[in-house]
Scaffold this motif. Structure first.
Motif, PDB file in Angstrom:
ATOM      1  N   LEU A   1      98.723  96.560  72.814  1.00  0.00           N
ATOM      2  CA  LEU A   1      99.610  96.405  73.966  1.00  0.00           C
ATOM      3  C   LEU A   1     100.830  97.306  73.874  1.00  0.00           C
ATOM      4  CD1 LEU A   1      99.451  92.537  74.486  1.00  0.00           C
ATOM      5  CD2 LEU A   1      98.199  94.323  75.719  1.00  0.00           C
ATOM      6  N   ASP A   2     101.124  97.836  72.699  1.00  0.00           N
ATOM      7  CA  ASP A   2     102.226  98.798  72.583  1.00  0.00           C
ATOM      8  C   ASP A   2     101.970 100.040  73.424  1.00  0.00           C
ATOM      9  OD1 ASP A   2     103.281  97.016  70.685  1.00  0.00           O
ATOM     10  OD2 ASP A   2     104.131  98.671  69.536  1.00  0.00           O
ATOM     11  N   PHE A   3     100.692 100.370  73.674  1.00  0.00           N
ATOM     12  CA  PHE A   3     100.394 101.528  74.528  1.00  0.00           C
ATOM     13  C   PHE A   3     100.806 101.256  75.975  1.00  0.00           C
ATOM     14  CE2 PHE A   3      97.365 101.924  70.993  1.00  0.00           C
ATOM     15  CZ  PHE A   3      97.675 103.210  70.571  1.00  0.00           C
TER      16      PHE A   3
ATOM     17  N   ALA B   1      94.858  98.715  77.210  1.00  0.00           N
ATOM     18  CA  ALA B   1      95.404  99.905  76.552  1.00  0.00           C
ATOM     19  C   ALA B   1      94.615 101.157  76.937  1.00  0.00           C
ATOM     20  CB  ALA B   1      95.385  99.719  75.036  1.00  0.00           C
ATOM     21  N   ARG B   2      93.299 100.998  77.047  1.00  0.00           N
ATOM     22  CA  ARG B   2      92.464 102.152  77.387  1.00  0.00           C
ATOM     23  C   ARG B   2      92.695 102.616  78.823  1.00  0.00           C
ATOM     24  NH1 ARG B   2      86.824 103.546  75.020  1.00  0.00           N
ATOM     25  NH2 ARG B   2      86.244 105.364  76.275  1.00  0.00           N
ATOM     26  N   VAL B   3      92.829 101.671  79.739  1.00  0.00           N
ATOM     27  CA  VAL B   3      92.928 102.018  81.153  1.00  0.00           C
ATOM     28  C   VAL B   3      94.371 102.302  81.584  1.00  0.00           C
ATOM     29  CG1 VAL B   3      92.516 101.186  83.501  1.00  0.00           C
ATOM     30  CG2 VAL B   3      90.853 100.700  81.688  1.00  0.00           C
ATOM     31  N   LEU B   4      95.301 101.464  81.123  1.00  0.00           N
ATOM     32  CA  LEU B   4      96.674 101.545  81.611  1.00  0.00           C
ATOM     33  C   LEU B   4      97.662 102.128  80.604  1.00  0.00           C
ATOM     34  CD1 LEU B   4      96.871  98.028  83.311  1.00  0.00           C
ATOM     35  CD2 LEU B   4      96.404 100.229  84.411  1.00  0.00           C
ATOM     36  N   GLY B   5      97.274 102.194  79.345  1.00  0.00           N
ATOM     37  CA  GLY B   5      98.211 102.634  78.314  1.00  0.00           C
ATOM     38  C   GLY B   5      98.458 104.133  78.323  1.00  0.00           C
ATOM     39  N   ARG B   6      99.456 104.529  77.595  1.00  0.00           N
ATOM     40  CA  ARG B   6      99.793 105.946  77.425  1.00  0.00           C
ATOM     41  C   ARG B   6      99.978 106.224  75.937  1.00  0.00           C
ATOM     42  NH1 ARG B   6      98.124 105.907  81.658  1.00  0.00           N
ATOM     43  NH2 ARG B   6      98.935 106.741  83.621  1.00  0.00           N
ATOM     44  N   GLY B   7      99.961 107.496  75.556  1.00  0.00           N
ATOM     45  CA  GLY B   7     100.162 107.883  74.170  1.00  0.00           C
ATOM     46  C   GLY B   7      98.861 107.871  73.386  1.00  0.00           C
ATOM     47  N   SER B   8      98.957 108.331  72.143  1.00  0.00           N
ATOM     48  CA  SER B   8      97.787 108.429  71.270  1.00  0.00           C
ATOM     49  C   SER B   8      97.905 107.443  70.113  1.00  0.00           C
ATOM     50  CB  SER B   8      97.649 109.855  70.727  1.00  0.00           C
ATOM     51  OG  SER B   8      98.797 110.216  69.977  1.00  0.00           O
ATOM     52  N   ALA B   9      96.776 107.198  69.467  1.00  0.00           N
ATOM     53  CA  ALA B   9      96.734 106.322  68.289  1.00  0.00           C
ATOM     54  C   ALA B   9      96.554 107.173  67.042  1.00  0.00           C
ATOM     55  CB  ALA B   9      95.586 105.331  68.406  1.00  0.00           C
TER      56      ALA B   9
ATOM     57  N   VAL C   1     101.104 105.687  68.294  1.00  0.00           N
ATOM     58  CA  VAL C   1     101.188 104.373  67.652  1.00  0.00           C
ATOM     59  C   VAL C   1     100.228 104.366  66.475  1.00  0.00           C
ATOM     60  CG1 VAL C   1     100.853 101.887  67.924  1.00  0.00           C
ATOM     61  CG2 VAL C   1     101.728 103.250  69.851  1.00  0.00           C
ATOM     62  N   VAL C   2     100.708 103.994  65.288  1.00  0.00           N
ATOM     63  CA  VAL C   2      99.843 103.891  64.118  1.00  0.00           C
ATOM     64  C   VAL C   2      99.082 102.569  64.181  1.00  0.00           C
ATOM     65  CG1 VAL C   2      99.702 103.828  61.607  1.00  0.00           C
ATOM     66  CG2 VAL C   2     101.393 105.312  62.729  1.00  0.00           C
ATOM     67  N   ILE C   3      97.758 102.651  64.250  1.00  0.00           N
ATOM     68  CA  ILE C   3      96.910 101.453  64.221  1.00  0.00           C
ATOM     69  C   ILE C   3      96.356 101.328  62.806  1.00  0.00           C
ATOM     70  CG2 ILE C   3      94.868 100.327  65.157  1.00  0.00           C
ATOM     71  CD1 ILE C   3      97.118 100.517  67.165  1.00  0.00           C
ATOM     72  N   HIS C   4      96.928 100.428  62.029  1.00  0.00           N
ATOM     73  CA  HIS C   4      96.541 100.282  60.626  1.00  0.00           C
ATOM     74  C   HIS C   4      95.169  99.618  60.488  1.00  0.00           C
ATOM     75  CE1 HIS C   4     100.560 101.439  59.148  1.00  0.00           C
ATOM     76  NE2 HIS C   4     100.984 100.849  60.243  1.00  0.00           N
ATOM     77  N   ASP C   5      94.995  98.486  61.149  1.00  0.00           N
ATOM     78  CA  ASP C   5      93.743  97.726  61.066  1.00  0.00           C
ATOM     79  C   ASP C   5      93.232  97.483  62.484  1.00  0.00           C
ATOM     80  OD1 ASP C   5      94.168  97.602  58.332  1.00  0.00           O
ATOM     81  OD2 ASP C   5      95.093  95.626  58.419  1.00  0.00           O
ATOM     82  N   PRO C   6      92.320  98.316  62.996  1.00  0.00           N
ATOM     83  CA  PRO C   6      91.840  98.158  64.377  1.00  0.00           C
ATOM     84  C   PRO C   6      91.302  96.757  64.661  1.00  0.00           C
ATOM     85  CG  PRO C   6      91.093 100.238  63.459  1.00  0.00           C
ATOM     86  CD  PRO C   6      91.724  99.485  62.328  1.00  0.00           C
TER      87      PRO C   6
END
Length: 248
Positions: free
Chosen positions: A11-13, A48-56, A26-31
Motif C-alpha cells: 500500500l506504500d505504492f 498497488a499494481r493498478v493504482l500505485g506508483r514507483g518501483s520495488a 520501496v524496498v520489499i524485504h519479504d514479498p
C-alpha cells in the motif's frame, strides 16, 4: 527517494501516487511475510499494481520473482542485500566448538534440521547455541530466548565456528551477510538467497544433509571466506549501479 521499511507494505505504492513520487522506490524485504504484516494481501497487491506508483527494490532473486508476479517486470528492481566493510571488526580467532543460530523465532524456522544437527556424530565435538526472541526448546541446543543488541550480535558471530540459517523459506539474511563481514562461515539451504552470497555449488549450502553442511563449513578457510566477501561485494556493486542506471 527510497523507502527502506514500508509501513503499509504494498500500500506504500498508493501513498507514492498521492505524494506524486513516481520515481521513488520501496524496498520489499519479504514479498510474502514470514510473520504477520499489514499491506501484503491479495487486495493490497492488486491496488498497488493498478493504482500505485514507483518501483520495488528486492534484495534477492527469489524475492524479485515474487514481486514481479505482483507488480510486473518493469516496476521491479534487484539490489542484492548490502554488505559493509569489515575493517576493524573481524575477530582474530574462531571459537572452534560453538555453532550458533541468531535471531528471533519464526514459524518458518526449521527446528527439525536443528535437531538433526545436534544428533549428528560427525560434529559431536561441538556445542550448539540459539540466541533470539521467542524460541521454544530445541533438543540438543542451548536456547537463550532474548533480544540481541548490535554489539553483542557482532561478538556472538565472531566467536562462532559457524552460523546456521535454519529456515524452510526466506528471502534474504542479514545475519548471513553479517557473518561474511566478520569472516565466519554460514550454513543454510542451497535453494535460497544464500546461493548468491556463496555460489550455488558452495559446500556449506545444504540440500538435505545439514550435518554435512556444518562439517563442510568448519573446513572453510579465512582466505576462502575473504574471497566470498570480495565476490559478493562486487555483485552488490553491480546490481546497485544497474538500479541507478535504470532509474536515471
Amino acid at each position: 527517494m527510497v523507502i527502506l521499511w514500508p509501513v503499509l507494505g504494498y500500500l506504500d505504492f498508493i501513498v507514492l501516487r498521492f505524494l506524486r513520487l513516481a520515481n521513488a522506490s520501496v524496498v520489499i524485504h519479504d514479498p510474502t511475510p514470514l510473520v504477520r504484516a499489514v499491506g501484503y494481501g491479495a487486495w493490497a497487491r492488486a491496488f498497488a499494481r493498478v493504482l500505485g506508483r514507483g518501483s520495488a527494490i528486492t534484495h534477492s532473486q527469489i524475492a524479485r520473482e515474487e514481486v514481479v508476479a505482483h507488480l510486473g517486470e518493469s516496476r521491479t528492481r534487484l539490489i542484492h542485500h548490502p554488505i559493509l566493510s569489515i575493517d576493524g571488526r573481524v575477530s582474530a580467532e574462531r571459537e572452534p566448538r560453538v555453532v550458533r543460530v541468531l535471531g528471533q523465532y519464526k514459524p518458518s524456522r526449521n527446528v527439525e534440521a536443528l535437531e538433526s544437527i545436534a544428533a549428528d556424530d560427525r560434529i559431536s565435538g561441538h556445542s550448539f547455541e540459539i540466541v533470539g526472541r521467542g524460541w521454544p526448546l530445541v533438543r540438543g541446543w542451548k536456547v537463550t530466548p532474548e533480544f540481541v543488541a548490535e554489539q553483542e550480535l557482532d561478538h556472538l558471530i565472531s566467536d562462532s565456528a559457524a552460523i546456521v540459517i535454519p529456515y524452510t523459506r526466506f528471502y534474504q539474511s542479514g545475519i548471513a551477510v553479517r557473518a561474511i563481514e566478520l569472516g565466519r562461515p554460514v550454513v543454510g539451504p542451497r535453494r535460497s538467497s544464500l546461493a548468491a552470497l556463496f555460489g550455488v555449488d558452495a559446500i556449506c549450502l545444504v540440500d538435505e544433509d545439514w550435518g554435512k553442511g556444518i562439517a563442510n563449513a568448519l573446513s572453510i578457510t579465512e582466505e576462502q571466506l575473504s574471497t566470498v566477501r570480495v565476490n559478493y561485494t562486487a555483485l552488490v556493486d553491480s546490481t546497485t549501479r544497474r538500479y541507478f542506471e535504470t532509474e536515471n
